[in-house]
Write a protein that holds these residues in place. Structure first.
Motif: not given
Length: 343
Positions: A64-67, A115-127, A141-143, A147-148
């Motif tokens: 994962p990325d460190t973002t 989708d752009k964030f996921l392409a970066r292989r982010i460590s966490i997604l918040m929406v 992705h969650r499975a 972390p979402v």
């Protein structure tokens, strides 16, 4: 090397006189290299100003990325700015960087950003979910362990953690405060669209307070606005009714600004106001603005700590965490109708 382009791995290798693979081994610490070579490579990196492509590296090695990717509806809303700042403060010690984008409350734009964030292989997604958005596309992705966390509003189609304010209770408390000061005709100006989770919850709190006081719910007293100009127009419309309200409840901070701007424009100091969410310089207004304050810092901190716990292996069932609001009495919501009529 041309002065108008960024230095590459090959430029570093050429400077040192080694292969690009050797430079990569030194920078990624994934292979043998002598102390002298390492020192030369790092010196060349500093001299040339080379920045490794972390995204490409993470994709290559499968890590994962460190973002952290954060999607919010409006970059200009102070509430979401405070939430983002708190998230950033909380994750900084973990070496994580916050990336942020605005969906403008558009589900298609939200999907494109995620989708752009996921392409970066982010460590966490918040929406902060948009009305009409479907988040089932995040199930895989969650499975897979990403972390979402949904913030301010629950998502749709995905069982994951959410952090929200006590919207219904807070609105109830604000309207009950107006009722306690003698108001029986209380206008409500909520956000748009009407299906917005926070708008629906706050309207429910407004209606609950009226019901508990034995007051009727008059649909004519309910209006909507999505920006300051619209809130000003809604205020004018409500005050122009044959039986106008003596008090107004603002559904959010942007609406509150529209209301107080319109009241100042028409020089009406005889209308009590309570706003959901605080606004900048609320104490400088005349009278100072009474608000039901959200704890944006706690929302951001809770969202971040929840996500970090998931990152560390927490596999407990998804949960919704509700952060309490508090009524801050300053003056605008404490004027009684009797005092207003005599002024």
């Amino acid at each position: 090397m041309a002065a108008n382009r960024r230095p590459t791995l090959a430029d570093v290798a050429r400077e040192v006189g080694v292969s690009a693979k050797t430079v990569s081994r030194v920078l990624n610490e994934d292979g043998p290299a002598s102390a002298q070579t390492r020192e030369q490579v790092l010196a060349a990196v500093a001299k040339l100003g080379f920045q490794p492509n972390l995204m490409a590296r993470n994709i290559r090695v499968g890590g994962p990325d460190t973002t952290i990717g954060l999607v919010i509806p409006d970059l200009g809303n102070p509430f979401f700015g405070a939430v983002a700042r708190s998230i950033e403060d909380t994750v900084r010690d973990r070496g994580l960087t916050l990336l942020m984008g605005s969906s403008a409350d558009d589900p298609d734009r939200e999907r494109a950003l995620t989708d752009k964030f996921l392409a970066r292989r982010i460590s966490i997604l918040m929406v902060v979910p948009s009305v009409g958005a479907d988040h089932s596309h995040l199930k895989t992705h969650r499975a897979g362990g990403l972390p979402v966390v949904f913030i301010d509003r629950p998502g749709v189609g995905l069982a994951t953690d959410s952090v929200v304010s006590s919207n219904r209770t807070g609105a109830h408390d604000g309207v009950a405060h107006l009722i306690a000061h003698g108001h029986r005709r209380i206008g409500f100006v909520g956000d748009l669209p009407t299906k917005l989770y926070t708008r629906r919850e706050r309207l429910a709190g407004y209606r609950a307070a009226l019901r508990e006081a034995g007051l009727p719910h008059d649909r004519a007293l309910v209006s909507n606005a999505h920006d300051q100009h619209g809130a000003s127009a809604a205020t004018s419309q409500l005050l122009g009714l044959e039986d106008p309200p003596t008090a107004l409840f603002a559904g959010n901070n942007i609406v509150a600004l529209g209301i107080v701007t319109e009241l100042a424009r028409i020089q009406r100091k005889d209308v009590a106001v309570v706003a959901f969410d605080d606004v900048a310089l609320a104490e400088a207004l005349e009278p100072a603005l009474t608000v039901v304050a959200q704890d944006a810092e706690e929302i951001g901190r809770t969202a971040a700590t929840t996500a970090l716990a998931r990152l560390d292996g927490d596999r407990a069932r998804a949960r919704t965490i509700t952060v309490p609001t508090r009524l801050i009495v300053r003056g605008s919501g404490e004027r009684s109708p009797a005092v207003l009529q005599g002024s």
